[in-house]
Design an enzyme around this catalytic site. Structure first.
Site, short mmCIF file in Angstrom:
data_model
loop_
_atom_site.label_atom_id
_atom_site.label_comp_id
_atom_site.label_asym_id
_atom_site.label_seq_id
_atom_site.Cartn_x
_atom_site.Cartn_y
_atom_site.Cartn_z
N VAL A 74 36.50 40.17 38.43
CA VAL A 74 36.67 40.97 39.66
C VAL A 74 37.86 40.44 40.46
O VAL A 74 38.70 41.21 40.94
CB VAL A 74 35.38 40.96 40.51
CG1 VAL A 74 35.63 41.62 41.86
CG2 VAL A 74 34.26 41.68 39.79
N MET A 130 45.28 44.98 40.94
CA MET A 130 45.29 46.22 41.73
C MET A 130 46.17 46.11 42.97
O MET A 130 46.66 47.10 43.49
CB MET A 130 43.85 46.55 42.18
CG MET A 130 43.04 47.23 41.11
SD MET A 130 41.29 47.28 41.57
CE MET A 130 41.33 48.39 42.97
N SER A 152 37.13 49.96 47.70
CA SER A 152 36.59 49.62 46.39
C SER A 152 37.13 48.28 45.92
O SER A 152 38.27 47.95 46.18
CB SER A 152 36.96 50.72 45.40
OG SER A 152 36.83 50.25 44.09
N CYS A 153 36.29 47.53 45.23
CA CYS A 153 36.71 46.21 44.72
C CYS A 153 37.10 46.29 43.26
O CYS A 153 37.57 45.32 42.69
CB CYS A 153 35.58 45.19 44.86
SG CYS A 153 35.30 44.70 46.55
N ILE A 154 36.86 47.44 42.62
CA ILE A 154 37.18 47.50 41.19
C ILE A 154 38.03 48.72 40.85
O ILE A 154 38.11 49.65 41.60
CB ILE A 154 35.92 47.50 40.29
CG1 ILE A 154 34.89 48.49 40.84
CG2 ILE A 154 35.34 46.12 40.18
CD1 ILE A 154 33.71 48.72 39.94
#
Lengths: 167, 103
Positions: A29, A36, B101-103
């Protein structure tokens, strides 16, 4: 003189040394999150963390039902340690955890690694631990870039704004 | 809350530059926000933006995994199309709020 200059995070090296579901997911994560955000990301798996990138093990990780004081039954009931010792309990609990994650749209280990690599993240295995467990490149997930030494790892940590995260 | 002018239209944006009223969005506005973000929009980009707008309008949480499975674009191309922080950039250009969102 006080230096108040803020350095933006540009690169993270994430080290995962344990192979339980929660330890591996913490690393994944954090790693995927960094990718990201456009942060250069390298994940380094060592010791039992190697399970997360070993083809045979990666999609069937377990969580410990013994020696885990935070373990509780559904409904928040206590989970006695002796119960965790019974055959099949750890496997069952681990399966429940993986199913719950799937419900929350959390990818499995292999898919998570795929997403990290798709975003330009890099995955490495630790040489010492690979030697110890008798693992070779062909045992690892295809997108593992290399088996490297701790020296190689530190050499990659150059540049201001680099952080090492140990999960 | 602030107002910004894109393509001759005044739109409401939050502190981070995300449009707060998605209905004000047009392709012309998207093109201008994209330019600011260093992205040149192609037909493919608009396909992805449409997908994102549809998803958000339906109340879904956007994730890289969801985008990868969308059938519109895979994760690798998505990262290439919106370099840097793709989910943040694409939602900004799509005129929707920043994904939680974390993913």
């Amino acid at each position: 003189m006080e230096n108040n200059e803020k350095v933006t995070l540009k690169k993270v090296m994430i080290i995962c040394s344990k192979g339980s579901i929660e330890d591996v997911y913490a690393a994944l994560v954090m790693g995927n999150g960094a990718v990201m955000e456009g942060i250069e990301t390298k994940l380094f798996f060592t010791f039992f963390g190697l399970d997360a990138i070993t083809k045979k093990q990666m999609n069937k990780l377990h969580t410990a039902t013994v020696g885990n004081p935070a373990m509780r039954m559904p409904g928040n009931l206590t989970f006695p340690t002796w119960l965790g010792v019974l055959p099949g309990v750890e496997a069952g609990v681990s399966m429940m955890m993986r199913n719950q994650m799937e419900k929350l749209d959390i990818p499995n280990v292999e898919e998570f690694l795929e997403l990290i690599v798709a975003g330009g993240g890099e995955i490495y295995a630790c040489k010492l631990a690979a030697d110890m467990f008798g693992l070779k490149m062909e045992d690892f997930y295809d997108d593992v870039k290399a088996i490297i030494t701790v020296g190689d790892l530190y050499a990659m940590c150059d540049g201001a704004g680099t952080q090492i995260i140990f999960t | 809350m602030a107002t910004k002018s894109y393509a001759g239209v005044n739109v409401e944006v939050n502190d981070e530059g995300y449009m707060t009223d998605s209905s004000q969005w047009t392709k012309e506005i998207a093109t201008e926000i994209a330019k600011q973000e260093g992205v040149e929009l192609t037909e493919k980009h608009f396909e992805v933006l449409d997908y994102i707008r549809d998803k958000v309008a339906g109340g879904a949480t956007l994730t890289i995994r969801g985008i990868n499975k969308s059938g519109v674009v895979d994760a690798k191309s998505f990262y290439k199309m919106f370099p840097g922080a793709p989910l943040k950039k694409s939602t900004k250009i799509a005129g929707v709020s920043k994904p939680e969102s974390c993913i």
